[in-house]
Write a protein that holds these residues in place. Sequence first.
Motif, PDB file in Angstrom:
ATOM      1  N   GLY A 105      31.147 -35.172  12.354  1.00 54.43           N
ATOM      2  CA  GLY A 105      29.737 -35.274  12.730  1.00 54.43           C
ATOM      3  C   GLY A 105      29.066 -33.956  13.044  1.00 54.43           C
ATOM      4  O   GLY A 105      27.973 -33.942  13.623  1.00 54.43           O
ATOM      5  N   ARG A 106      29.703 -32.855  12.695  1.00 51.96           N
ATOM      6  CA  ARG A 106      29.055 -31.566  12.940  1.00 51.96           C
ATOM      7  C   ARG A 106      29.502 -30.556  11.888  1.00 51.96           C
ATOM      8  O   ARG A 106      30.435 -30.804  11.119  1.00 51.96           O
ATOM      9  N   SER A 107      28.827 -29.418  11.875  1.00 56.84           N
ATOM     10  CA  SER A 107      29.127 -28.312  10.970  1.00 56.84           C
ATOM     11  C   SER A 107      29.224 -27.038  11.795  1.00 56.84           C
ATOM     12  O   SER A 107      28.807 -27.002  12.964  1.00 56.84           O
ATOM     13  N   ARG A 108      29.773 -26.026  11.178  1.00 56.27           N
ATOM     14  CA  ARG A 108      29.702 -24.725  11.864  1.00 56.27           C
ATOM     15  C   ARG A 108      28.260 -24.288  12.049  1.00 56.27           C
ATOM     16  O   ARG A 108      27.953 -23.514  12.952  1.00 56.27           O
ATOM     17  N   ASN A 109      27.381 -24.754  11.189  1.00 59.80           N
ATOM     18  CA  ASN A 109      25.983 -24.317  11.255  1.00 59.80           C
ATOM     19  C   ASN A 109      25.321 -24.719  12.575  1.00 59.80           C
ATOM     20  O   ASN A 109      24.678 -23.907  13.245  1.00 59.80           O
ATOM     21  N   ASP A 110      25.454 -26.003  12.947  1.00 61.32           N
ATOM     22  CA  ASP A 110      24.860 -26.418  14.219  1.00 61.32           C
ATOM     23  C   ASP A 110      25.713 -25.960  15.393  1.00 61.32           C
ATOM     24  O   ASP A 110      25.209 -25.713  16.490  1.00 61.32           O
ATOM     25  N   GLU A 111      27.016 -25.814  15.157  1.00 60.84           N
ATOM     26  CA  GLU A 111      27.908 -25.359  16.222  1.00 60.84           C
ATOM     27  C   GLU A 111      27.565 -23.937  16.650  1.00 60.84           C
ATOM     28  O   GLU A 111      27.404 -23.649  17.841  1.00 60.84           O
ATOM     29  N   VAL A 112      27.448 -23.022  15.688  1.00 61.88           N
ATOM     30  CA  VAL A 112      27.188 -21.628  16.046  1.00 61.88           C
ATOM     31  C   VAL A 112      25.795 -21.464  16.632  1.00 61.88           C
ATOM     32  O   VAL A 112      25.586 -20.690  17.575  1.00 61.88           O
ATOM     33  N   ALA A 113      24.825 -22.217  16.104  1.00 63.35           N
ATOM     34  CA  ALA A 113      23.473 -22.125  16.652  1.00 63.35           C
ATOM     35  C   ALA A 113      23.448 -22.554  18.114  1.00 63.35           C
ATOM     36  O   ALA A 113      22.737 -21.957  18.949  1.00 63.35           O
ATOM     37  N   THR A 114      24.253 -23.565  18.440  1.00 62.95           N
ATOM     38  CA  THR A 114      24.335 -24.032  19.826  1.00 62.95           C
ATOM     39  C   THR A 114      25.031 -23.007  20.707  1.00 62.95           C
ATOM     40  O   THR A 114      24.588 -22.725  21.827  1.00 62.95           O
ATOM     41  N   CYS A 115      26.125 -22.447  20.202  1.00 62.63           N
ATOM     42  CA  CYS A 115      26.866 -21.441  20.977  1.00 62.63           C
ATOM     43  C   CYS A 115      26.009 -20.220  21.279  1.00 62.63           C
ATOM     44  O   CYS A 115      26.051 -19.673  22.393  1.00 62.63           O
ATOM     45  N   ILE A 116      25.244 -19.778  20.298  1.00 67.71           N
ATOM     46  CA  ILE A 116      24.375 -18.616  20.500  1.00 67.71           C
ATOM     47  C   ILE A 116      23.353 -18.897  21.594  1.00 67.71           C
ATOM     48  O   ILE A 116      23.112 -18.074  22.479  1.00 67.71           O
ATOM     49  N   ARG A 117      22.768 -20.078  21.557  1.00 64.26           N
ATOM     50  CA  ARG A 117      21.748 -20.428  22.557  1.00 64.26           C
ATOM     51  C   ARG A 117      22.357 -20.534  23.955  1.00 64.26           C
ATOM     52  O   ARG A 117      21.728 -20.120  24.934  1.00 64.26           O
ATOM     53  N   ILE A 118      23.562 -21.086  24.060  1.00 67.05           N
ATOM     54  CA  ILE A 118      24.211 -21.188  25.369  1.00 67.05           C
ATOM     55  C   ILE A 118      24.470 -19.802  25.947  1.00 67.05           C
ATOM     56  O   ILE A 118      24.191 -19.524  27.118  1.00 67.05           O
ATOM     57  N   THR A 119      25.016 -18.916  25.122  1.00 64.50           N
ATOM     58  CA  THR A 119      25.320 -17.557  25.587  1.00 64.50           C
ATOM     59  C   THR A 119      24.050 -16.795  25.910  1.00 64.50           C
ATOM     60  O   THR A 119      23.967 -16.099  26.931  1.00 64.50           O
ATOM     61  N   LEU A 120      23.053 -16.928  25.044  1.00 67.40           N
ATOM     62  CA  LEU A 120      21.827 -16.158  25.222  1.00 67.40           C
ATOM     63  C   LEU A 120      21.066 -16.598  26.466  1.00 67.40           C
ATOM     64  O   LEU A 120      20.491 -15.761  27.178  1.00 67.40           O
ATOM     65  N   ARG A 121      21.061 -17.897  26.754  1.00 64.44           N
ATOM     66  CA  ARG A 121      20.341 -18.346  27.952  1.00 64.44           C
ATOM     67  C   ARG A 121      20.999 -17.799  29.219  1.00 64.44           C
ATOM     68  O   ARG A 121      20.316 -17.470  30.190  1.00 64.44           O
ATOM     69  N   GLU A 122      22.325 -17.695  29.209  1.00 66.30           N
ATOM     70  CA  GLU A 122      23.016 -17.106  30.364  1.00 66.30           C
ATOM     71  C   GLU A 122      22.655 -15.642  30.520  1.00 66.30           C
ATOM     72  O   GLU A 122      22.423 -15.155  31.633  1.00 66.30           O
ATOM     73  N   GLN A 123      22.623 -14.933  29.410  1.00 62.53           N
ATOM     74  CA  GLN A 123      22.265 -13.518  29.464  1.00 62.53           C
ATOM     75  C   GLN A 123      20.809 -13.334  29.876  1.00 62.53           C
ATOM     76  O   GLN A 123      20.480 -12.381  30.596  1.00 62.53           O
ATOM     77  N   LEU A 124      19.953 -14.232  29.425  1.00 63.86           N
ATOM     78  CA  LEU A 124      18.544 -14.122  29.778  1.00 63.86           C
ATOM     79  C   LEU A 124      18.351 -14.342  31.276  1.00 63.86           C
ATOM     80  O   LEU A 124      17.520 -13.674  31.909  1.00 63.86           O
ATOM     81  N   ILE A 125      19.099 -15.268  31.853  1.00 63.32           N
ATOM     82  CA  ILE A 125      19.038 -15.467  33.299  1.00 63.32           C
ATOM     83  C   ILE A 125      19.489 -14.190  34.021  1.00 63.32           C
ATOM     84  O   ILE A 125      18.861 -13.758  34.997  1.00 63.32           O
ATOM     85  N   GLU A 126      20.558 -13.585  33.527  1.00 67.24           N
ATOM     86  CA  GLU A 126      21.028 -12.329  34.130  1.00 67.24           C
ATOM     87  C   GLU A 126      19.974 -11.238  34.005  1.00 67.24           C
ATOM     88  O   GLU A 126      19.735 -10.478  34.952  1.00 67.24           O
ATOM     89  N   LEU A 127      19.323 -11.160  32.852  1.00 64.38           N
ATOM     90  CA  LEU A 127      18.277 -10.157  32.659  1.00 64.38           C
ATOM     91  C   LEU A 127      17.120 -10.388  33.625  1.00 64.38           C
ATOM     92  O   LEU A 127      16.615  -9.440  34.241  1.00 64.38           O
ATOM     93  N   MET A 128      16.701 -11.641  33.791  1.00 67.38           N
ATOM     94  CA  MET A 128      15.599 -11.934  34.712  1.00 67.38           C
ATOM     95  C   MET A 128      15.985 -11.606  36.152  1.00 67.38           C
ATOM     96  O   MET A 128      15.148 -11.136  36.935  1.00 67.38           O
TER      97      MET A 128
END
Length: 489
Positions: A105-128
């Motif tokens: 029920g999934r692909s690497r395409n949606d998997e990697v897009a989700t992983c990037i967003r999870i990591t980036l939101r954490e970094q964005l919180i740190e930046l703020m």
Amino acid sequence: MSDILRRGRLSDVPDEKIQNFSSSMNDDKWIFNADILVDFAHTVMLFEQDIISRKECKLILGGLQKIKNEGIVGLDWNYEDIHISLESKLIDLVGEDVGGRMHSGRSRNDEVATCIRITLREQLIELMEEINKLRVALLDVSLSNIDTILPGYTHLQHAQPTTLAHHFLAHAGSLERDFGRAFDAYKRINLCPLGASAFASTGFNIDRTRTQELLGFDDILENSMDAVSSRDFLIETAALCSNIMINLSKMSEEIVLWSSSEFNFIEIHDKYASTSSIMPQKKNPDTAELIRGKSGAVIGSLMSLITICKSLPLSYNRDLQEATPNIWRCMDTTITSVSIMAGIISTLNVNKKAMESANSVGFTTATELADTLVRSTGIPFRTAHQIIGTISKNTSSPTLEQIDEVAYSITNSKMSERGLTQKHVHDALDPFHNINRRDVVGGPATNETLRSINSHRDRLGVDDQNLEACNSKLIRCVDKLMKVVDSYM
């Protein structure tokens, strides 16, 4: 480890050169933890939707827990990306009949897009968080320097008197907007692509809302093609990082200039300075220079992202693999730069005497003197501008008699006969009087500066609360996910 990807359609393997060219493993280390979380959430959802059995769910979750505990070093780096390496490791641990079901029920395409967003939101919180620490540092130094007079500049020429507090509040204002841009971008980053599969969703009866909630996303990214192919959130983040670095570069330039013997306005703390390998007397503001230089690297990351994403047809294309290393470098550089700038500002040694002395050069009170002529005599400002401009060629501290002499040559009248007094002239030439006359909103007057600092602190408090709410939600969701995982194991 199992060759789970190429064994069907492809009959040959890439050589070392192609493997090194194609692999994203070095950059995927940023998303290892996110990938584990995504696998946990997806597996839980598969069980809850009766796509896998409880036994299969338990074995998969147990294998993932072991991989998590071993860390990324436990994976085989000969694969082209972390997703396949991780899944292959899982299959080796629990067998293909069980581990091979996780990717249903999934692909690497949606998997990697989700992983990037999870990591980036954490970094964005740190930046703020780092932005707000820098805002605090600027407000603290401003409060300590409300009466510290220095010349304001236009074109790097002495212009009008101001205060160090007023100057630093300008930087605080730009950083407040940077925080707002980051907080606004967070809303678009925190959308869940998982469940979009390759690009056309899936025939399995998945529950996208369930994985969205388990992973702490605010909503799903609805259209499955858009979900896997869009990287506009990376461009937006790199753009806001570029804006932050441009603002930091301005501050860095002033720190470098003000640290020089020609200005001698400030001295940075020793830990933010270097010395020369040959000239023992040198104290160089290297950290500020590096921030100024690294702004170019961040802007370069933005340009790379824009160029990579330009003209890509829907939906997923391998070009996007080149996007992620740019955003990781961009974020890491920006977070570190903001943190270091906060340290520089909070430890500055301010040379108040040098600033005040510099204010006596360049006739910085000329504008107030022209304004005084307008207020006391009723002449047009443009006429007053001409009178004071003519006087400025010869002196920066004119007497009433000198003003009358020049005014008579221009207007055939003396300013003293129209209401200008020596006290008017004396007050206009006093820098502190200049400053405190400017008590309109945003001006440098003492009372207005105090009001502005308090207002900044109030808004900063609200920003901190909103940021804490975002962070707390993510922590709660991860805790909830792990409790669900534990209960199913």
